[in-house]
Every structure is written in C-alpha cells, then in structure tokens.
Design an enzyme around this catalytic site. Structure first.
Site, short mmCIF file in Angstrom:
data_model
loop_
_atom_site.label_atom_id
_atom_site.label_comp_id
_atom_site.label_asym_id
_atom_site.label_seq_id
_atom_site.Cartn_x
_atom_site.Cartn_y
_atom_site.Cartn_z
CB VAL A 144 -0.96 0.03 1.21
CG1 VAL A 144 -2.02 -1.05 1.07
CG2 VAL A 144 -0.22 -0.17 2.52
CB SER A 145 1.86 3.52 -2.62
OG SER A 145 0.65 3.65 -3.35
CB THR A 146 -1.82 6.45 -0.58
OG1 THR A 146 -2.99 5.67 -0.88
CG2 THR A 146 -1.07 6.74 -1.85
#
Length: 212
Positions: free
Chosen positions: A9-11
């Site tokens: 998950v990048s955000t």
C-alpha cells in the site's frame, strides 16, 4: 507448503484488509499476510522494501506467493519481471487474485516457457504503463486545477468514489476487466466506473477539489 499473501500500500487511502478479503473471497487460503506500507511501486524496487526483501528468505520451494495483481510486486517493468523470474528459479509459485494467474518453473518445455515468460513480460509492462497513465491523469488534473483556480473554488458535486476505489477501478480498466466485475470488486456503480473511464483527469480533479 505455505501460501503467503503479499500486499503493498503506497498511500493511507489504500487498505490491506480489503486486498486480503478480496483474495479470500476468490477462494484462496492464506497462511500468512506480509505487507509493505507507504512504499511506491515505481521508485522502490521489490528487493529494497523491508518486507519484500524478507520474502526471499521466508519463501521456500513449493511455497506460494499470492498477490492481488502483479502491480503489487511493483510498477517497474524490469523489477516485476526479474522478481517473478527469481521466485520461480527458487521453486516458489507466484499467483494472482485477479484472473487467477499462476507462474511457476515446473514446465521444461521450451515453447511453454517462452509463452509463460512472454506473458510475464507483458504483465510487467502493463503494470508500468498503468502507473504512468495514472501519473499523467494526475498531472492533467493539477494543470486543469491551476488553470481554472477561480472556478474550482466551487467544488461542485462530491465524487461518489474514494481514491482507493478510483485507483482500483482505473487499474482494472487498464487490464480490460469488465465493468460488471469492477463494480462487484470495488462496490462502485457502473455509472461511476464509466465516469472514471471516460474522464480520469476530471475524476482526479474532483477528488483533489474535495481533498480526497
């Protein structure tokens, strides 16, 4: 033989639990979940992520590495391709939730190997292309917002989707997943999905106007 589900998950908007639930709903039995948080799939290689690196030590021959889609491994063509190939060399099976794809090193037939490797290359390239398309849509939305700053003070109608839903829908649209399947996976209406498909830059602008 274990099945390890890897999520990236990048955000803060993206949700590991949602990715895991989607995998379990598709019939996969997961023994362990490993995740990397706040990590870009574009700029950070899989082997440089804290838990991505750990997986090379954790997984043994016969184990399965399960991901929602190949873009969770990365959004860089060479990195995704090399990562899948390295796991296969170690006897690890790589599977995806979306479309139920399986990659392993079992076949010794050169034609089957060529087809498999070509598919891996295509999917890796698609992952990078999708990332570049999203960036372009974001740039377009920002440019439009700046050009019409006075107009965007009135935010208009609030988008009917979250950023997580937008990203998931856009990814699947670029993978030629059907609108009905996207609606089922994301919980969005078909109208919302068509709005994202027809005007991704406008959708990006609307989300930014509402702080989404």
């Amino acid at each position: 033989m274990a099945t390890i589900f890897y999520a990236r998950v990048s955000t803060v908007d993206q949700n590991i639990e949602h990715q895991q639930a989607q995998a379990e709903a598709a019939g996969f039995k997961i023994d362990r979940v490993v995740a990397d948080h706040g990590v870009s799939g574009v700029s950070t290689l899989f082997s440089e992520r804290p838990n991505g690196k750990r997986l090379f030590d954790m997984l043994r021959g016969g184990d399965t590495l399960l991901v929602r889609w190949v873009d969770r491994l990365g959004r860089n063509y060479s990195d995704v391709r090399d990562t899948i190939q390295e796991f296969m060399r170690r006897g690890v099976v790589v599977r995806t939730v979306i479309n139920g794809l399986t990659f392993d090193g079992a076949t010794q037939d050169p034609m089957q190997q060529a087809v498999r490797d070509a598919l891996i290359g295509f999917l890796a390239a698609t992952a990078q292309a999708n990332a570049e398309a999203i960036k372009e849509a974001q740039r377009g939305g920002i440019a439009l917002a700046k050009a019409k700053d006075s107009e965007t003070k009135y935010r208009g109608r609030k988008p009917s989707f979250s950023r997580t839903q937008f990203t998931a829908a856009w990814d699947m649209l670029n993978q030629d997943v059907g609108v009905a399947s996207i609606a089922k996976a994301t919980g969005l209406s078909r109208q919302s999905i068509y709005r994202i498909k027809d005007d991704p830059a406008g959708a990006e602008l609307a989300m930014k106007s509402w702080g989404i």
